[in-house]
Design an enzyme around this catalytic site. Structure first.
Site, mmCIF file in Angstrom:
data_model
loop_
_atom_site.group_PDB
_atom_site.id
_atom_site.type_symbol
_atom_site.label_atom_id
_atom_site.label_comp_id
_atom_site.label_asym_id
_atom_site.label_seq_id
_atom_site.Cartn_x
_atom_site.Cartn_y
_atom_site.Cartn_z
ATOM 1 N N GLU A 110 -15.155 -8.038 27.189
ATOM 2 C CA GLU A 110 -14.957 -9.441 27.564
ATOM 3 C C GLU A 110 -15.402 -10.422 26.468
ATOM 4 O O GLU A 110 -14.763 -11.513 26.418
ATOM 5 C CB GLU A 110 -15.706 -9.735 28.870
ATOM 6 C CG GLU A 110 -15.170 -9.005 30.087
ATOM 7 C CD GLU A 110 -15.519 -7.522 30.093
ATOM 8 O OE1 GLU A 110 -14.720 -6.732 30.633
ATOM 9 O OE2 GLU A 110 -16.571 -7.166 29.533
ATOM 10 N N ASP B 127 -14.926 -2.887 37.657
ATOM 11 C CA ASP B 127 -15.925 -2.113 38.422
ATOM 12 C C ASP B 127 -15.899 -2.482 39.899
ATOM 13 O O ASP B 127 -16.689 -3.296 40.381
ATOM 14 C CB ASP B 127 -17.316 -2.348 37.829
ATOM 15 C CG ASP B 127 -17.427 -1.824 36.403
ATOM 16 O OD1 ASP B 127 -16.542 -1.058 35.998
ATOM 17 O OD2 ASP B 127 -18.377 -2.187 35.705
ATOM 18 N N ASP C 20 -13.864 -0.476 26.770
ATOM 19 C CA ASP C 20 -14.591 -1.092 27.883
ATOM 20 C C ASP C 20 -15.476 -2.211 27.335
ATOM 21 O O ASP C 20 -15.581 -2.409 26.114
ATOM 22 C CB ASP C 20 -15.440 -0.012 28.563
ATOM 23 C CG ASP C 20 -15.886 -0.380 29.969
ATOM 24 O OD1 ASP C 20 -15.549 -1.488 30.437
ATOM 25 O OD2 ASP C 20 -16.575 0.436 30.586
#
Length: 990
Positions: free
Chosen positions: A584, A657, A581
């Site tokens: 980015e 999300d 997770d």
């Protein structure tokens, strides 16, 4: 925190305060994304400059590209055309500004590649994306597979290429333009609008006059303006003063934010200065384009330019942590794939803009008529405007590297594209079943109780997930010993039922000298550096002060992979897998909640060049670690949030999300279809929505839709109420149980589709237009889709829905997968959608393999028999495949699998082995040999216009029963047909 702040300068303290606020925002449920945290095009200097250039071109009716190819420089050798590309406006002194290097590559896949780069720049432009994204080797077209047709009177060079010489490329020298034609019809046009722009690398120069003004005393505004004019006059002459005064707003923007650039409180130092480039790409004869994920938008991309454009901002590709994202918005999200596919009734083509820097894409479409239909041409006075979709691609750095795919079919394009960037990795079988997750399951007892709850309520599941709270203070590869005192025992308990566990591991490492991972990373010097190239970058994320692994460093990748070995990741077992997770990467203290662009990677590479690839590099290193930790050859499973082209080679992704709302349930379908179409088929959306609290109806409808996502996981935020499938009580528990069981019955069909995707590069869930490419009614359709080519799904995405309008394509029958009721296409029909089901239909002419015995996990099903559901078309024909392997190892690469093709033709159901080329023959004790004897226990035959009276196999009569006809066709069932999945057979109907 207090002691840390005491050692930090005030400016740094403000950054940390902002970080804490961002962290608090991430933890809380807010109403919407904070748009002000993320740039618009006007706030991104290079985007604004290139868009302004497009405005200048559009406002000038006589506009022509200033770029020209030097005809005498062109050379064609071994499938590669090279030449010099000159900007006739800028290159007034060619010795001072060398021409750009132009290359056109004709590839052996019938694709083409166009590259433009600087010759002898003051610094090498980054050109390393190809080393990470492309799989090798790929070859060029052989000498005999293309033909140079020469130049016409206008100096246009024409080359014919392709397996059947169906493709033509026409290169115009002045102005520079490239046309790709299929069977003589222009399809993809490069620089047709003349928007090619290339910012050369340069040294920063400060005019002496400006220096004097800055260093001198401040004067009155009117005197200052007079002095400034005089100084400019001394340096430039009166004519240029007149030109400067007359500059349009667009012309002024061409000179803005060339060097240092600010956004909010952040400064991007841009030490190399401006280096962006852009070019227009037009899809001729095409008014629907798709792809360029990830955006919370429609499948068919909406216009961002033009008088009636729904969007005013370009689509942005820049991986960002944008939680609770808005719908119907071209904002950047977690992943980026610069792949676009255009489709019309007559042609299909695609492009891949291979660049990992921040990228923006404008889309301008042909007008539509008042009824919404696309006009093939529009008459304006005495002129006709052809259908065309114009796109403008803009990247901040790197080189222009573009692939063009001309099909002619979708499958051809998927094959061509995947031959370059790779197909999806064939996953372990458990990973395509149901996953249960939340932030966070509290402790080991909580895990045991949730696991027992599934058994108590007879609901199957395969994987239970643990979020960041399972660690010791957000230190990855550790456990909170108070909450999870015996993680090995916990995993083994799940494994005994055929179930697995996944734990989260993010790329930020808590800065802590007593934390073994942090300490080793520092000693090995594997962290991303600040812009000085020496000190380690320090930012803020879940653990507080953190550092980020530099996955562009080969040493860092190998070291990271080693952390997954059982002797290092204490408490891990072979049934533990990984969730990547925040990759980015998400940096709470950074600009746009990510890492600054001017930090430095291995090899002195600025982050701005590789931002969109960072998550994929992390994903790759993690998959490597899970693969190498085992002495057996177990396939990895790694879920990633960030992605780029090539991510599919390493595992699954999800849409990030989302929110527990009907809008986000509706958004999931076009988002997943777009991601799959762009080469990443193993994707899903959080069932139920991550943020917020779904009511029972929304949760149930989301499960009914989610069972048709390739990656099927329920997930929830820390502050969300518990929502395990049984907690809402009846009738919802039964409805959710039935939905999840439906997924499990179809697992053989799903696994077969994954095998096809791993070989052919095809999407698993497919937009309607890819299955029905000539039906214009489906070109913009994204509220229903196909699973493979066999099953039609129409999710219910509105509250209180009792009927759904479903489009049945083709002149064929469709069979409800539950009650086998029949609908005839083509056309829309209102279909009942009661609370316990959504419209799902099997297409006539297909065969779907199933396993129908309820089990607690997919592992428990591996020795179960099969059912074949055979839906006959109007000619009494049908076909389908079944793929089986051990579901865990890489032995399939050695040929240890079963791949059967079932066909019905002329009253005979046949089963034959599909012959493929494998690396080596399977061993004698192979999986294929062991399971080849699994029997087919039932055949369900749909679509027969007469009841079957006699069915025989090998001369033996079988028992057959047929129902009362439904919609003019019978449902006939043959129990125990006395055949197995591993044998050739012919079964005769009469």
């Amino acid at each position: 925190m207090e002691s840390a702040q005491g050692r930090i300068k005030p400016s740094k303290r403000r950054t940390i305060v902002r970080s804490v606020l961002a962290l608090g925002l991430a933890l809380a449920c807010v109403s919407a994304v904070k748009r002000e945290d993320f740039k618009t095009c006007s706030q991104s200097g290079f985007c604004a400059r290139n868009r302004a250039y497009a405005d200048i071109a559009k406002e000038n009716p006589q506009w022509a590209s200033p770029f020209q190819l030097n005809p005498s420089s062109l050379r064609l050798h071994k499938g590669v055309l090279t030449g010099d590309l000159i900007n006739v406006q800028e290159d007034k002194q060619p010795s001072d500004k060398p021409a750009l290097a132009f290359e056109l590559h004709l590839l052996d896949t019938d694709a083409a590649r166009v590259r433009i780069n600087e010759r002898n720049p003051i610094h090498p432009r980054y050109d390393g994306v190809q080393d990470t994204v492309l799989i090798k080797p790929y070859g060029h077209a052989t000498e005999g597979s293309y033909q140079k047709l020469g130049k016409d009177v206008d100096g246009v060079l024409t080359i014919q290429y392709g397996a059947q010489n169906q493709n033509t490329v026409r290169i115009s020298s002045a102005p520079f333009k490239i046309e790709f034609l299929v069977n003589g019809v222009p399809t993809v046009l490069l620089n047709e609008e003349g928007l090619l722009r290339f910012e050369r690398l340069r040294n920063k120069e400060v005019p002496e006059a400006v220096e004097a003004e800055v260093e001198g005393d401040k004067k009155e505004e009117d005197e200052n303006e007079t002095d400034s004019d005089a100084l400019v006059d001394q340096k430039a002459g009166g004519n240029e003063i007149e030109f400067a005064i007359e500059k349009s707003e667009a012309e002024k923007k061409l000179e803005e934010n060339l060097w240092e650039e600010r956004f909010k409180e952040f400064t991007d130092s841009k030490p190399r200065g401006p280096e962006s480039f852009g070019m227009d790409i037009s899809f001729s004869g095409i008014n629907h384009v798709y792809g360029i994920p990830e955006h919370a938008s429609s499948l068919s991309l909406k216009a961002t330019r033009g008088p009636d454009a729904p969007y005013s901002e370009p689509y942005r590709l820049y991986n960002l942590d944008v939680f609770e994202y808005e719908g119907d918005n071209p904002m950047a999200l977690y992943g980026s794939v610069p792949f676009m596919l255009g489709h019309s009734k007559n042609s299909t083509a695609a492009v891949f803009w291979m660049n990992a820097a921040e990228t923006w894409i404008d889309v301008e479409k042909s007008p539509e008529d008042k009824t919404g239909g696309i006009l093939s041409w529009i008459k304006t006075k005495k002129t006709a405007q052809p259908v065309v979709t114009k796109t403008h691609w803009i990247s901040e750095a790197g080189v222009l590297d573009l692939f063009v795919f001309l099909g002619p079919t979708h499958r051809d394009i998927f094959r061509q594209y995947s031959s370059l960037v790779g197909t999806t990795a064939l996953p372990q079988a458990f990973s395509i079943a149901y996953h249960q997750c939340r932030w966070n399951y509290n402790n080991q007892q909580d895990v045991a109780e949730v696991d027992a709850g599934f058994d108590e309520h007879d609901i199957p599941y395969d994987v239970l997930w643990l979020d960041i709270e399972h660690t010791n203070g957000k230190r990855y590869f550790t456990w909170d010993e108070a909450k999870f005192p015996n993680p090995t025992e916990m995993q083994e308990s799940l494994d005994s039922k055929g179930r697995k566990m996944v734990t989260i591991i993010d790329p930020h490492i808590k800065k802590d000298g007593d934390y073994h991972v942090s300490k080793e990373g520092a000693e090995l010097d594997v962290y991303i550096k600040n812009k000085d190239g020496n000190s380690d970058f320090d930012g803020w994320c879940w653990p507080g002060s953190s550092q980020w692994i530099d996955f562009y460093n080969p040493k860092a990748r190998d070291w990271w992979a080693s952390q997954f070995s059982y002797d290092k990741y204490i408490g891990s077992t072979k049934s533990l897998f990984t969730w990547n997770d925040m990759n980015e990467p998400s940096v709470f203290s950074g600009p746009e909640i990510t890492i600054p662009k001017d930090v430095i990677h291995y090899g002195n590479v600025e982050h701005r060049n590789v931002h969109n690839l960072y998550g994929t590099m992390f994903h790759s290193a993690t998959a490597q670690g899970l693969t190498h930790r085992n002495e057996t050859n177990q396939r990895p499973f790694v879920l990633s949030r960030a992605f780029f082209a090539g991510t599919q080679r390493f595992g699954a992704i999800w849409t990030g999300d989302n929110v527990a709302s009907w809008e986000h349930l509706e958004l999931a379908s076009p988002m997943l279809l777009t991601i799959g179409l762009s080469g990443i088929p193993f994707s899903g959306a959080d069932v139920g929505g991550f943020f917020g609290n779904p009511d029972a109806e929304l949760l149930t409808r989301w499960y009914q839709a989610g069972i048709y996502y390739p990656f099927f996981r329920a997930h929830a935020h820390l502050d969300s109420k518990r929502r395990e499938p049984w907690l809402f009580g009846e009738p919802y528990t039964t409805q959710i149980r039935e939905a999840i069981r439906t997924r499990y019955t179809l697992l053989p069909f799903w696994y077969t589709l994954f095998q096809e995707a791993s070989v052919e590069g095809t999407p698993i869930i497919r937009p309607m237009f890819t299955v029905f490419p000539e039906d214009e009614a489906v070109f913009g359709m994204d509220d229903q889709y196909m699973v493979g080519d066999a099953i039609l799904v129409k999710p219910v995405v509105k509250s209180a829905t009792v009927q759904s309008s479903v489009y049945f394509a083709g002149k064929e029958k469709w069979f409800d997968i539950k009650d086998y009721s029949v609908e005839q296409g083509p056309g829309f029909k209102d279909i009942d959608s009661p609370a316990d089901k959504i419209p799902v239909y099997q297409r006539a002419g297909t065969i779907v393999p199933k396993r129908e015995r309820p089990r607690r996990s997919s592992k428990a099903m591996e020795n179960d028999p099969f059912t074949l559901v055979i839906a006959l078309d109007s000619n009494g024909e049908a076909s389908g495949r079944l793929y089986l392997d051990d579901g865990e190892s890489f032995n399939y690469e050695k040929g240890d699998y079963i791949l059967r093709e079932f066909k019905v033709s002329k009253g005979v159901l046949s089963s034959r082995k599909v012959e493929t080329t494998t690396a080596a023959p399977p061993s004698e004790s192979s999986f294929a040999e062991k399971v080849g004897g699994l029997r087919i226990e039932r055949l369900v035959i749909l679509g027969s216009t007469v009841p079957l009276k006699k069915v025989t196999v090998g001369g033996h009569a079988l028992q057959v029963s047929c129902s009362t006809p439904i919609g003019g066709s019978y449902v006939c069932t043959i129990k125990e047909p006395q055949v197995t999945v591993g044998q050739d057979f012919d079964l005769l109907f009469a």
